[in-house]
Motif scaffolding. Sequence first.
Motif, mmCIF file in Angstrom:
data_model
loop_
_atom_site.group_PDB
_atom_site.id
_atom_site.type_symbol
_atom_site.label_atom_id
_atom_site.label_comp_id
_atom_site.label_asym_id
_atom_site.label_seq_id
_atom_site.Cartn_x
_atom_site.Cartn_y
_atom_site.Cartn_z
ATOM 1 N N ILE A 1 0.840 -1.202 0.000
ATOM 2 C CA ILE A 1 0.000 0.000 0.000
ATOM 3 C C ILE A 1 0.873 1.249 0.000
ATOM 4 O O ILE A 1 0.638 2.192 -0.772
ATOM 5 N N ASN A 2 1.892 1.264 0.828
ATOM 6 C CA ASN A 2 2.716 2.465 0.995
ATOM 7 C C ASN A 2 3.666 2.712 -0.176
ATOM 8 O O ASN A 2 4.283 3.776 -0.244
ATOM 9 N N MET A 3 3.782 1.775 -1.093
ATOM 10 C CA MET A 3 4.638 1.974 -2.260
ATOM 11 C C MET A 3 4.057 2.974 -3.250
ATOM 12 O O MET A 3 4.766 3.497 -4.105
ATOM 13 N N ALA A 4 2.758 3.243 -3.165
ATOM 14 C CA ALA A 4 2.101 4.134 -4.120
ATOM 15 C C ALA A 4 2.576 5.574 -3.988
ATOM 16 O O ALA A 4 3.004 6.013 -2.910
ATOM 17 N N LYS A 5 2.490 6.301 -5.085
ATOM 18 C CA LYS A 5 2.835 7.726 -5.070
ATOM 19 C C LYS A 5 1.828 8.487 -4.221
ATOM 20 O O LYS A 5 2.194 9.290 -3.360
ATOM 21 N N ASN A 6 0.558 8.267 -4.491
ATOM 22 C CA ASN A 6 -0.519 8.864 -3.702
ATOM 23 C C ASN A 6 -1.386 7.727 -3.172
ATOM 24 O O ASN A 6 -2.105 7.080 -3.943
ATOM 25 N N VAL A 7 -1.302 7.487 -1.888
ATOM 26 C CA VAL A 7 -2.005 6.356 -1.288
ATOM 27 C C VAL A 7 -3.462 6.723 -1.011
ATOM 28 O O VAL A 7 -3.753 7.782 -0.438
ATOM 29 N N VAL A 8 -4.356 5.848 -1.430
ATOM 30 C CA VAL A 8 -5.773 5.946 -1.088
ATOM 31 C C VAL A 8 -6.109 4.685 -0.307
ATOM 32 O O VAL A 8 -6.047 3.579 -0.838
ATOM 33 N N LEU A 9 -6.448 4.865 0.961
ATOM 34 C CA LEU A 9 -6.578 3.745 1.880
ATOM 35 C C LEU A 9 -7.987 3.704 2.449
ATOM 36 O O LEU A 9 -8.430 4.639 3.126
ATOM 37 N N ALA A 10 -8.690 2.625 2.164
ATOM 38 C CA ALA A 10 -10.066 2.491 2.633
ATOM 39 C C ALA A 10 -10.123 2.351 4.150
ATOM 40 O O ALA A 10 -9.231 1.762 4.773
ATOM 41 N N LYS A 11 -11.166 2.877 4.741
ATOM 42 C CA LYS A 11 -11.395 2.723 6.180
ATOM 43 C C LYS A 11 -11.464 1.238 6.524
ATOM 44 O O LYS A 11 -12.104 0.448 5.835
ATOM 45 N N ASP A 12 -10.802 0.865 7.609
ATOM 46 C CA ASP A 12 -10.814 -0.531 8.046
ATOM 47 C C ASP A 12 -10.457 -0.553 9.537
ATOM 48 O O ASP A 12 -9.293 -0.597 9.910
ATOM 49 N N LEU A 13 -11.472 -0.516 10.380
ATOM 50 C CA LEU A 13 -11.246 -0.448 11.822
ATOM 51 C C LEU A 13 -10.484 -1.659 12.334
ATOM 52 O O LEU A 13 -9.690 -1.555 13.272
ATOM 53 N N LYS B 1 -17.891 -1.847 0.800
ATOM 54 C CA LYS B 1 -18.457 -0.501 0.661
ATOM 55 C C LYS B 1 -17.378 0.559 0.885
ATOM 56 O O LYS B 1 -17.340 1.581 0.191
ATOM 57 N N GLU B 2 -16.510 0.309 1.857
ATOM 58 C CA GLU B 2 -15.433 1.258 2.130
ATOM 59 C C GLU B 2 -14.439 1.309 0.960
ATOM 60 O O GLU B 2 -13.931 2.379 0.611
ATOM 61 N N ILE B 3 -14.172 0.150 0.350
ATOM 62 C CA ILE B 3 -13.261 0.124 -0.807
ATOM 63 C C ILE B 3 -13.877 0.883 -1.973
ATOM 64 O O ILE B 3 -13.197 1.650 -2.662
ATOM 65 N N HIS B 4 -15.171 0.675 -2.203
ATOM 66 C CA HIS B 4 -15.844 1.400 -3.294
ATOM 67 C C HIS B 4 -15.804 2.910 -3.052
ATOM 68 O O HIS B 4 -15.611 3.690 -3.997
ATOM 69 N N GLU B 5 -15.964 3.316 -1.799
ATOM 70 C CA GLU B 5 -15.873 4.746 -1.490
ATOM 71 C C GLU B 5 -14.470 5.266 -1.772
ATOM 72 O O GLU B 5 -14.286 6.335 -2.369
ATOM 73 N N ALA B 6 -13.466 4.492 -1.371
ATOM 74 C CA ALA B 6 -12.082 4.905 -1.620
ATOM 75 C C ALA B 6 -11.777 4.976 -3.109
ATOM 76 O O ALA B 6 -10.992 5.821 -3.559
ATOM 77 N N SER B 7 -12.399 4.116 -3.890
ATOM 78 C CA SER B 7 -12.126 4.078 -5.331
ATOM 79 C C SER B 7 -12.648 5.310 -6.053
ATOM 80 O O SER B 7 -12.347 5.495 -7.246
ATOM 81 N N GLN B 8 -13.410 6.158 -5.365
ATOM 82 C CA GLN B 8 -13.811 7.427 -5.962
ATOM 83 C C GLN B 8 -12.601 8.340 -6.133
ATOM 84 O O GLN B 8 -12.606 9.264 -6.947
ATOM 85 N N HIS B 9 -11.562 8.084 -5.363
ATOM 86 C CA HIS B 9 -10.348 8.907 -5.402
ATOM 87 C C HIS B 9 -9.287 8.325 -6.337
ATOM 88 O O HIS B 9 -8.460 9.053 -6.869
#
Length: 209
Positions: A126-138, A171-179
């Motif tokens: 995940i952290n290898m990305a230039k701009n990280v988009v990370l879905a909520k995951d309690l 659902k959280e991943i789909h929300e993150a995929s908006q970015h």
Amino acid sequence: MKVSILTSGFSGEFPQSFIKCIKDYYYNDGSFVFVASDFENTYKSDKYSNAIISNFNNKNIFFNDVYVIDSRTSKEEALNLIKNSAIVFLSGGNTLKQINSIKDYELIPALQEREGITIGMSAGSINMAKNVVLAKDLEDNIPELSVYEGIGLVDINIEPHLDLSNENHLKEIHEASQHSTIYGLFDESFIAVIDADIRIYGDHHIFKS
């Protein structure tokens, strides 16, 4: 040549496709550097780095030297280890703790500039990305949707350990995929980026708006 490999996780021995990918670019003649996810948990650093090395050795991949970067390592030493490594392995674990420690140690320029192989596992990928988009995951210590500057080795955002039966997290991943487009990787799957060439191995699911 820059080789970036983003993995989700492996349930047992490394799969042959992953080993072949490593052997295509590494010839048992360099050092291995393990970058912890939680720099303060040195017991965990040693436990998982030893397991990773054992798994490589079982597949006839060996290293001249093995090092761990965590709280026992000075910033100067960490930079030198990365600059002179054949393989850097970014550990799985706590995603946000890891990127904060990497930034605190000022390791990003060295990670970006070096030639060789960089392998991420789960949080490390995940952290290898230039701009990280990370879905909520309690359950994984991600209290809210997070968008931040990552290491900058790839332009790929992944969601590791994908579970299509977990409707709430989907659902959280789909929300993150908006970015950003997110590559959901099941365990045993991985993505290899050879310079600009992207190759996906194994089952995956792409989330995009």
